[in-house]
Design a protein around this motif. Structure first.
Motif, PDB file in Angstrom:
ATOM      1  N   TRP A  62       0.857  -1.178   0.000  1.00  0.00           N
ATOM      2  CA  TRP A  62       0.000   0.000   0.000  1.00  0.00           C
ATOM      3  C   TRP A  62       0.890   1.223   0.000  1.00  0.00           C
ATOM      4  O   TRP A  62       1.819   1.335   0.812  1.00  0.00           O
ATOM      5  N   LYS A  97      -5.281   0.314  -7.750  1.00  0.00           N
ATOM      6  CA  LYS A  97      -6.165  -0.676  -7.130  1.00  0.00           C
ATOM      7  C   LYS A  97      -7.615  -0.521  -7.598  1.00  0.00           C
ATOM      8  O   LYS A  97      -8.415  -1.416  -7.410  1.00  0.00           O
ATOM      9  N   ARG A 124      -4.333  -2.030   8.523  1.00  0.00           N
ATOM     10  CA  ARG A 124      -3.775  -1.028   7.599  1.00  0.00           C
ATOM     11  C   ARG A 124      -4.678   0.192   7.534  1.00  0.00           C
ATOM     12  O   ARG A 124      -4.210   1.327   7.530  1.00  0.00           O
TER      13      ARG A 124
END
Length: 193
Positions: A62, A97, A124
């Motif tokens: 990420w 994404k 996250r």
């Protein structure tokens, strides 16, 4: 960006896509790191240089918040509207994404089918939210209630979720960001801001 960085990112994406596919086909516990290395066309050692385990491989890397975007946001920009500026700050984290309906649908299936993955995503998410909340409070000043910053982040997260649903169910070909901007405008209209 250097050529090696580009190659490293491409390898990371390939491993992530293979891990997602294997998790979708076999479940998280239905494949090994060796299976993943073979599917991605990398050695086991290379695989572990990218991801320490299957959960990380399935979730992929990420991106963090961009330092320049954070600086602009904390200075009150770029639009001088908290929610629009939050959009500009957070959307780059999603990156590619949200480029592919099939991949998003696959990721949702895999996440919903595995509590360990949901827990990792939640961790996250919490870390990113805490960081964004700190930036909001710094931007708005000491008198700005932290609870209000939490509400702003929760609203944004809800709009992202609604927008993903709309994007996945869209047969007209509209892109995710069109759905997100529509959701953001609708929220502003409904909340009277």
């Amino acid at each position: 960006m250097t050529k090696s960085a580009t190659g490293r990112e491409a390898t990371s994406r390939r491993i992530n896509r293979c891990a997602l596919r294997l998790a979708d086909e076999h479940g998280l516990d239905g494949f090994t790191m060796e299976d993943l290395a073979e599917a991605a066309g990398v050695s086991r050692r290379t695989l572990f240089n990218y991801f320490p385990g299957k959960v990380d491989a399935v979730l992929g890397h990420w991106k963090g918040l961009d330092a320049a975007d954070v600086e602009t946001f904390r200075a009150g920009g770029p639009h001088h509207d908290l929610m629009l500026d939050l959009r500009e700050l957070v959307i780059p984290i999603l990156g590619e994404k949200v480029d592919d309906r099939t991949r998003i649908a696959q990721a949702r299936r895999v996440l919903r089918g595995n509590p360990r993955l949901l827990g990792a995503v939640h961790d996250r998410y919490e870390a990113v939210c805490a960081e964004v909340i700190d930036h909001i409070v710094a931007r708005e000043g000491d008198g700005f209630p932290r609870a209000d910053a939490q509400i702003a982040v929760a609203v944004l997260a809800g709009l992202l979720d609604v927008s993903l649903d709309a994007f996945l169910n869209d047969t007209s070909g509209r892109q995710f960001f069109d759905h997100f901007d529509h959701s953001l405008a609708a929220a502003a209209r409904l909340l009277g801001s």
